[in-house]
Write an enzyme that holds these catalytic residues in place. Structure first.
Site, PDB file in Angstrom:
ATOM      1  N   GLY A   8       0.820  -1.207   0.000  1.00 27.71           N
ATOM      2  CA  GLY A   8       0.000   0.000   0.000  1.00 27.71           C
ATOM      3  C   GLY A   8       0.850   1.251   0.000  1.00 27.71           C
ATOM      4  O   GLY A   8       0.417   2.323   0.422  1.00 27.71           O
ATOM      5  N   PHE A  12      -1.819   7.125   0.838  1.00 31.34           N
ATOM      6  CA  PHE A  12      -1.550   8.374   1.545  1.00 31.34           C
ATOM      7  C   PHE A  12      -0.427   8.212   2.573  1.00 31.34           C
ATOM      8  O   PHE A  12       0.608   8.884   2.498  1.00 31.34           O
ATOM      9  CB  PHE A  12      -2.841   8.853   2.204  1.00 31.34           C
ATOM     10  N   VAL A  64      -1.977  -7.727  -2.619  1.00 31.94           N
ATOM     11  CA  VAL A  64      -1.605  -8.552  -1.475  1.00 31.94           C
ATOM     12  C   VAL A  64      -2.424  -9.837  -1.421  1.00 31.94           C
ATOM     13  O   VAL A  64      -2.166 -10.706  -0.590  1.00 31.94           O
ATOM     14  CB  VAL A  64      -1.767  -7.778  -0.145  1.00 31.94           C
ATOM     15  N   LEU A  83       0.719  -1.812   5.066  1.00 29.56           N
ATOM     16  CA  LEU A  83      -0.333  -0.802   5.101  1.00 29.56           C
ATOM     17  C   LEU A  83      -1.503  -1.135   4.187  1.00 29.56           C
ATOM     18  O   LEU A  83      -2.596  -0.577   4.354  1.00 29.56           O
ATOM     19  CB  LEU A  83       0.229   0.569   4.683  1.00 29.56           C
ATOM     20  N   THR A  87     -10.180   0.334   3.277  1.00 25.90           N
ATOM     21  CA  THR A  87     -10.446   1.186   4.434  1.00 25.90           C
ATOM     22  C   THR A  87     -11.840   1.788   4.346  1.00 25.90           C
ATOM     23  O   THR A  87     -12.405   1.927   3.268  1.00 25.90           O
ATOM     24  CB  THR A  87      -9.414   2.319   4.531  1.00 25.90           C
ATOM     25  N   SER A 129      -5.706  -0.009  13.698  1.00 24.82           N
ATOM     26  CA  SER A 129      -6.601   1.142  13.651  1.00 24.82           C
ATOM     27  C   SER A 129      -7.303   1.352  14.986  1.00 24.82           C
ATOM     28  O   SER A 129      -7.567   0.385  15.715  1.00 24.82           O
ATOM     29  CB  SER A 129      -7.647   0.914  12.557  1.00 24.82           C
ATOM     30  N   TYR A 188     -14.736  -3.446   9.077  1.00 28.70           N
ATOM     31  CA  TYR A 188     -13.380  -2.906   8.938  1.00 28.70           C
ATOM     32  C   TYR A 188     -12.605  -3.078  10.239  1.00 28.70           C
ATOM     33  O   TYR A 188     -11.469  -3.562  10.244  1.00 28.70           O
ATOM     34  CB  TYR A 188     -13.448  -1.429   8.554  1.00 28.70           C
TER      35      TYR A 188
END
Length: 377
Positions: A8, A12, A64, A83, A87, A129, A188
Site C-alpha cells: 500500500g 496516503f 496482497v 499498510l 479502508t 486502527s 473494517y
C-alpha cells in the site's frame, strides 16, 4: 535494516513514509494495486500519490491477495510495513467479502510465506486502527471504567446519540489506552483486529519482530480527494470546493483524534528503527478529541467559501460516538510526541488542497449505497 517493503506504499500514509525512508537512506520497494477508488482511473499518469514516488522506489503493481506478487515483493527485504488494506467503516458493512479478502486473507498470505519459505525479513509492522476499540473508554460514576457497546437505532432515531451503559447514570469520556477493551463495531474494525493479532501471534513464533500501530484518524497534504468513502477532511473539502453544502451526521458533536501525516510517519519509523517496539502495540494519535462540527467550521473558515453546514441528525450504523488516544505507552517506550496541532495541520492541509484540481463530488453516491442497504438512517 536497509531494504523495506511497503504494501500500500502508493497510498496516503505509504507514499509519505516511502519518501521519508528514502531521504534517510533506505531502499524502498512498494507493492500497490493503485485502486481506482483512491487513485482514479488512470493512476500511473494522473495520481499525485503515485507520481510522488514514481522512479524513486522499486514499484510493483500487484495485490496482497496474489501469492506471486508477494513472492516477488519479499525478495531481499529486511522489513515489511504492511499498510495495504481496504479502508472505511461504512463501506465495510456492505462489501464484507472484499474487506475480508484483502485485509485478512492478504495478511494471511504474507505470514504463510514468512513461515514456509526462505526470506530475510526481520521485522513486520502492521497498520492497525483505532476502529478495533469500537466505542472509546468511559468512566461511570457508579461503576468506574466501562466500555459501552454499539448504539441502537431506536435511540438515535430520537436524536439521542450519546452512549449508554447499563446501571450507570453519567459517563465521562477518557483516553483509550492499549489495554482497553477491543470490541469493534464494523467489519473494517474486525479485519484490522484480525490483522494485528495474526502478526503479533505468528511473527514472534518464527523469530521475526512484530509491531502494530493503532492509527487514529490520519490527515494531511496528499490525502486522496477522490475517495468518497473515508476521510472526512477530504470528503468535506471536496464538497466545499464544489460549492456544495455539508451534511453532518448526528448532532455534530461526535469526536475523533485527528493526527497529522508527518507525526504518523515519525511514529512508524520509530517503530521500524527501535528494538523497544518489537512485539508491541501502540496508539498513534494526538491525544486530543475534536468534534466533527469543529472540523467542518475550520475547513469553511480556511477555504473562505460560504457553504451551509447542516446538522442533519442522520447517522450510519456501525459508527462510534467518541474515541481518542492515550499516548502514554508510545511516549514512554519510543519517545514519540505529536508535533502538529490540529489547527496547524488543518492550515497545511487546506493550503495544499487549494493547489489541487477540484475533484468530482461523489459523496452522495456513497450515501445512496449505504441507504439502499439499510445502513444509513
Amino acid at each position: 535494516m536497509k531494504n523495506v517493503l511497503i504494501t500500500g506504499g502508493a497510498g496516503f500514509i505509504g507514499s509519505n513514509l516511502a519518501l521519508k525512508l528514502i531521504f534517510k537512506g533506505y531502499s524502498v520497494t512498494v507493492l500497490d494495486n493503485l485502486s481506482p477508488q483512491i487513485h482514479g482511473d488512470n493512476p500511473e499518469e494522473t495520481s499525485p500519490l503515485f507520481l510522488s514516488i514514481k522512479d524513486k522506489v522499486n514499484f510493483i503493481r500487484g495485490s496482497v491477495t496474489n501469492i506471486a506478487d508477494w513472492t516477488t515483493a519479499l525478495k531481499d527485504q529486511d522489513a515489511i510495513i504492511h499498510l495495504a488494506a481496504e479502508t472505511g467503516t461504512g463501506q465495510s458493512m456492505y462489501e464484507i467479502q472484499k474487506y475480508v479478502e484483502v485485509n485478512i486473507n492478504g495478511t494471511a498470505l504474507m505470514l504463510d510465506l514468512l513461515v514456509n519459505s526462505l526470506h530475510t525479513v526481520k521485522k513486520v509492522i502492521v497498520a492497525s486502527s483505532r476502529s478495533i476499540y469500537g466505542e472509546g473508554k468511559y468512566v461511570s460514576e457508579e461503576l468506574g471504567v466501562v466500555y459501552p457497546t454499539h448504539r441502537y437505532a431506536e435511540s438515535m432515531d430520537r436524536a439521542d446519540f450519546e452512549v449508554k451503559y447499563p446501571g450507570s447514570s453519567t459517563l465521562t469520556l477518557v483516553a483509550t489506552d492499549e489495554e482497553s477493551k477491543i470490541h469493534p463495531s464494523s467489519v473494517y474494525g474486525i479485519t484490522k483486529q484480525n490483522q494485528e493479532q495474526m502478526v503479533l501471534t505468528v511473527c514472534p513464533s518464527i523469530g521475526v519482530a512484530g509491531v502494530a500501530f493503532r492509527y487514529q484518524n490520519v490527515y494531511g497534504p496528499g490525502q486522496s480527494l477522490k475517495n468518497p468513502y473515508t476521510g472526512i477532511l477530504s470528503i468535506f473539502s471536496t464538497q466545499i470546493k464544489n460549492g456544495n453544502n455539508i451534511n453532518i451526521f448526528e448532532d455534530g458533536l461526535e469526536s475523533r483524534d485527528f493526527v497529522y501525516i508527518d507525526d504518523v510517519v515519525e511514529a512508524t519509523i520509530l517503530g521500524l528503527e527501535s528494538d523497544t517496539a518489537n512485539n508491541q502495540v501502540f496508539n498513534v494519535g494526538t491525544g486530543v478529541a475534536t468534534n466533527v462540527l469543529a472540523v467542518a467550521n475550520g475547513l469553511v473558515k480556511n477555504y473562505g467559501i460560504n457553504v451551509e453546514i447542516n446538522i442533519s441528525g442522520n447517522y450510519r450504523l456501525g459508527d462510534i460516538r467518541h474515541n481518542y488516544a492515550d499516548l502514554t505507552k508510545i511516549k514512554n517506550l519510543l519517545g514519540f510526541t505529536p508535533k502538529i496541532s490540529f489547527e496547524e495541520g488543518l492550515k497545511e492541509f487546506t493550503k495544499w488542497v487549494n493547489t489541487q484540481e477540484i475533484q468530482v463530488d461523489n459523496y452522495q453516491k456513497s450515501i445512496d449505497e449505504m441507504k439502499s442497504k439499510g445502513l444509513y438512517k
